[in-house]
Design a protein around this motif. Structure first.
Motif, PDB file in Angstrom:
ATOM      1  N   MET A  45       0.845  -1.199   0.000  1.00  0.00           N
ATOM      2  CA  MET A  45       0.000   0.000   0.000  1.00  0.00           C
ATOM      3  C   MET A  45       0.873   1.238   0.000  1.00  0.00           C
ATOM      4  O   MET A  45       1.905   1.222   0.628  1.00  0.00           O
ATOM      5  N   SER A  46       0.512   2.286  -0.538  1.00  0.00           N
ATOM      6  CA  SER A  46      -0.606   2.524  -1.417  1.00  0.00           C
ATOM      7  C   SER A  46      -0.133   2.757  -2.838  1.00  0.00           C
ATOM      8  O   SER A  46      -0.933   2.813  -3.755  1.00  0.00           O
ATOM      9  N   CYS A  47       1.157   2.832  -3.016  1.00  0.00           N
ATOM     10  CA  CYS A  47       1.736   2.995  -4.359  1.00  0.00           C
ATOM     11  C   CYS A  47       2.799   1.939  -4.623  1.00  0.00           C
ATOM     12  O   CYS A  47       3.779   2.174  -5.333  1.00  0.00           O
ATOM     13  N   GLY A  48       2.623   0.790  -4.036  1.00  0.00           N
ATOM     14  CA  GLY A  48       3.543  -0.304  -4.263  1.00  0.00           C
ATOM     15  C   GLY A  48       4.892  -0.132  -3.617  1.00  0.00           C
ATOM     16  O   GLY A  48       5.829  -0.859  -3.914  1.00  0.00           O
ATOM     17  N   GLY A  49       5.015   0.867  -2.740  1.00  0.00           N
ATOM     18  CA  GLY A  49       6.297   1.108  -2.092  1.00  0.00           C
ATOM     19  C   GLY A  49       7.244   1.960  -2.915  1.00  0.00           C
ATOM     20  O   GLY A  49       8.366   2.222  -2.484  1.00  0.00           O
ATOM     21  N   ARG A  50       6.800   2.405  -4.068  1.00  0.00           N
ATOM     22  CA  ARG A  50       7.655   3.272  -4.892  1.00  0.00           C
ATOM     23  C   ARG A  50       7.503   4.718  -4.457  1.00  0.00           C
ATOM     24  O   ARG A  50       6.409   5.183  -4.172  1.00  0.00           O
ATOM     25  N   MET A  51       8.627   5.411  -4.430  1.00  0.00           N
ATOM     26  CA  MET A  51       8.664   6.806  -4.010  1.00  0.00           C
ATOM     27  C   MET A  51       8.084   7.704  -5.095  1.00  0.00           C
ATOM     28  O   MET A  51       8.128   7.383  -6.275  1.00  0.00           O
ATOM     29  N   ALA A  52       7.578   8.860  -4.674  1.00  0.00           N
ATOM     30  CA  ALA A  52       7.045   9.847  -5.609  1.00  0.00           C
ATOM     31  C   ALA A  52       8.144  10.298  -6.564  1.00  0.00           C
ATOM     32  O   ALA A  52       9.330  10.318  -6.217  1.00  0.00           O
ATOM     33  N   THR A  53       7.734  10.644  -7.770  1.00  0.00           N
ATOM     34  CA  THR A  53       8.651  11.119  -8.796  1.00  0.00           C
ATOM     35  C   THR A  53       8.200  12.490  -9.287  1.00  0.00           C
ATOM     36  O   THR A  53       7.113  12.946  -8.945  1.00  0.00           O
ATOM     37  N   SER A  54       9.021  13.127 -10.086  1.00  0.00           N
ATOM     38  CA  SER A  54       8.612  14.393 -10.689  1.00  0.00           C
ATOM     39  C   SER A  54       7.497  14.107 -11.682  1.00  0.00           C
ATOM     40  O   SER A  54       7.641  13.217 -12.532  1.00  0.00           O
ATOM     41  N   PRO A  55       6.406  14.840 -11.585  1.00  0.00           N
ATOM     42  CA  PRO A  55       5.291  14.604 -12.509  1.00  0.00           C
ATOM     43  C   PRO A  55       5.706  14.835 -13.957  1.00  0.00           C
ATOM     44  O   PRO A  55       6.454  15.763 -14.257  1.00  0.00           O
ATOM     45  N   SER A  56       5.218  13.980 -14.831  1.00  0.00           N
ATOM     46  CA  SER A  56       5.517  14.120 -16.258  1.00  0.00           C
ATOM     47  C   SER A  56       4.283  14.512 -17.056  1.00  0.00           C
ATOM     48  O   SER A  56       4.368  14.746 -18.250  1.00  0.00           O
ATOM     49  N   VAL A  57       3.131  14.587 -16.377  1.00  0.00           N
ATOM     50  CA  VAL A  57       1.872  14.905 -17.037  1.00  0.00           C
ATOM     51  C   VAL A  57       1.176  15.997 -16.240  1.00  0.00           C
ATOM     52  O   VAL A  57       1.187  15.980 -15.008  1.00  0.00           O
ATOM     53  N   GLY A  58       0.553  16.926 -16.951  1.00  0.00           N
ATOM     54  CA  GLY A  58      -0.249  17.954 -16.312  1.00  0.00           C
ATOM     55  C   GLY A  58      -1.721  17.735 -16.613  1.00  0.00           C
ATOM     56  O   GLY A  58      -2.080  17.385 -17.740  1.00  0.00           O
ATOM     57  N   VAL A  59      -2.554  17.918 -15.607  1.00  0.00           N
ATOM     58  CA  VAL A  59      -3.999  17.791 -15.777  1.00  0.00           C
ATOM     59  C   VAL A  59      -4.653  19.011 -15.141  1.00  0.00           C
ATOM     60  O   VAL A  59      -4.093  19.624 -14.239  1.00  0.00           O
ATOM     61  N   ARG A  60      -5.816  19.360 -15.630  1.00  0.00           N
ATOM     62  CA  ARG A  60      -6.531  20.506 -15.093  1.00  0.00           C
ATOM     63  C   ARG A  60      -7.691  20.016 -14.235  1.00  0.00           C
ATOM     64  O   ARG A  60      -8.434  19.129 -14.633  1.00  0.00           O
ATOM     65  N   ALA A  61      -7.827  20.588 -13.050  1.00  0.00           N
ATOM     66  CA  ALA A  61      -8.936  20.231 -12.157  1.00  0.00           C
ATOM     67  C   ALA A  61     -10.253  20.423 -12.900  1.00  0.00           C
ATOM     68  O   ALA A  61     -10.453  21.430 -13.573  1.00  0.00           O
ATOM     69  N   GLY A  62     -11.125  19.441 -12.821  1.00  0.00           N
ATOM     70  CA  GLY A  62     -12.417  19.487 -13.481  1.00  0.00           C
ATOM     71  C   GLY A  62     -12.424  18.958 -14.908  1.00  0.00           C
ATOM     72  O   GLY A  62     -13.478  18.798 -15.511  1.00  0.00           O
ATOM     73  N   MET A  63     -11.250  18.687 -15.462  1.00  0.00           N
ATOM     74  CA  MET A  63     -11.196  18.205 -16.847  1.00  0.00           C
ATOM     75  C   MET A  63     -11.332  16.691 -16.925  1.00  0.00           C
ATOM     76  O   MET A  63     -11.117  15.983 -15.946  1.00  0.00           O
ATOM     77  N   ASN A  64     -11.681  16.209 -18.101  1.00  0.00           N
ATOM     78  CA  ASN A  64     -11.690  14.774 -18.354  1.00  0.00           C
ATOM     79  C   ASN A  64     -10.289  14.341 -18.758  1.00  0.00           C
ATOM     80  O   ASN A  64      -9.589  15.056 -19.465  1.00  0.00           O
ATOM     81  N   PHE A  65      -9.904  13.166 -18.296  1.00  0.00           N
ATOM     82  CA  PHE A  65      -8.576  12.620 -18.573  1.00  0.00           C
ATOM     83  C   PHE A  65      -8.732  11.112 -18.754  1.00  0.00           C
ATOM     84  O   PHE A  65      -9.448  10.472 -17.994  1.00  0.00           O
ATOM     85  N   THR A  66      -8.051  10.571 -19.742  1.00  0.00           N
ATOM     86  CA  THR A  66      -8.130   9.132 -19.999  1.00  0.00           C
ATOM     87  C   THR A  66      -6.976   8.418 -19.314  1.00  0.00           C
ATOM     88  O   THR A  66      -5.811   8.724 -19.556  1.00  0.00           O
ATOM     89  N   VAL A  67      -7.309   7.470 -18.455  1.00  0.00           N
ATOM     90  CA  VAL A  67      -6.330   6.628 -17.765  1.00  0.00           C
ATOM     91  C   VAL A  67      -6.304   5.289 -18.489  1.00  0.00           C
ATOM     92  O   VAL A  67      -7.353   4.692 -18.739  1.00  0.00           O
ATOM     93  N   THR A  68      -5.099   4.828 -18.838  1.00  0.00           N
ATOM     94  CA  THR A  68      -4.936   3.546 -19.524  1.00  0.00           C
ATOM     95  C   THR A  68      -4.022   2.665 -18.694  1.00  0.00           C
ATOM     96  O   THR A  68      -2.958   3.102 -18.250  1.00  0.00           O
ATOM     97  N   PHE A  69      -4.464   1.424 -18.482  1.00  0.00           N
ATOM     98  CA  PHE A  69      -3.659   0.474 -17.721  1.00  0.00           C
ATOM     99  C   PHE A  69      -3.780  -0.909 -18.347  1.00  0.00           C
ATOM    100  O   PHE A  69      -4.632  -1.166 -19.193  1.00  0.00           O
ATOM    101  N   GLN A  70      -2.885  -1.789 -17.915  1.00  0.00           N
ATOM    102  CA  GLN A  70      -2.815  -3.135 -18.469  1.00  0.00           C
ATOM    103  C   GLN A  70      -2.983  -4.172 -17.363  1.00  0.00           C
ATOM    104  O   GLN A  70      -2.360  -4.072 -16.306  1.00  0.00           O
TER     105      GLN A  70
END
Length: 157
Positions: A45-70
């Motif tokens: 929990m809660s991120c698999g034990g991986r430390m936070a990284t510098s964000p590479s994506v920007g999103v706007r509050a209230g906007m739609n965003f597509t999340v893709t996973f495998q």
């Protein structure tokens, strides 16, 4: 030799995986096109034990965003089907708000899922947020939950 083969088979089976493609998961994406990729077996929990990284994506509050996973390795059980959950929080130690849930219907390993979510409108200023995807297996012979996280910049108008 027989014991060795049984151990190898058990390790391969118990290392179920779920990979976050977009936004990019913490860590690498090496080998994700093969079942049982090492970079996708995070059960802490809660991120698999991986430390936070510098964000590479920007999103706007209230906007739609597509999340893709495998679904990197299938753990579906007909009697107790699990699900995938997409959530967002302010950091990997805080509370995550579920944005979407997708039922595990027994799709094969390496299946890609995409879900359009709305970035919560309660982000304050330009901050860093965490998008978390979990695979809740509900399989008694597998780990209960697999985690992946991605760090994103959250902009507010």
């Amino acid at each position: 030799m027989r014991v060795f083969l049984i151990v190898v088979c058990f390790v391969a089976y118990s290392s179920a995986h779920m990979c976050l493609i977009s936004p990019p998961q913490r860590g690498s994406m090496m080998g994700i096109n093969k079942q049982g990729a090492n970079d996708c077996v995070l059960t802490k929990m809660s991120c698999g034990g991986r430390m936070a990284t510098s964000p590479s994506v920007g999103v706007r509050a209230g906007m739609n965003f597509t999340v893709t996973f495998q679904k990197n390795l299938d753990h579906w059980v007909k009697a107790t089907p699990g699900y995938f959950s997409i959530s967002m929080g302010t950091d990997d130690k805080g509370t995550f708000k579920e944005l979407a849930r997708i039922n595990d219907m027994g799709e094969p390993s390496l299946t890609l899922f995409s879900r359009n979510v709305t970035i919560p409108d309660n982000a304050i200023g330009m901050s860093v947020g965490v998008i978390q995807v979990t695979y809740v297996t509900k399989n008694p012979d597998a780990p209960a939950v697999f985690y992946q996280c991605s760090d994103v910049y959250v902009f507010r108008d």
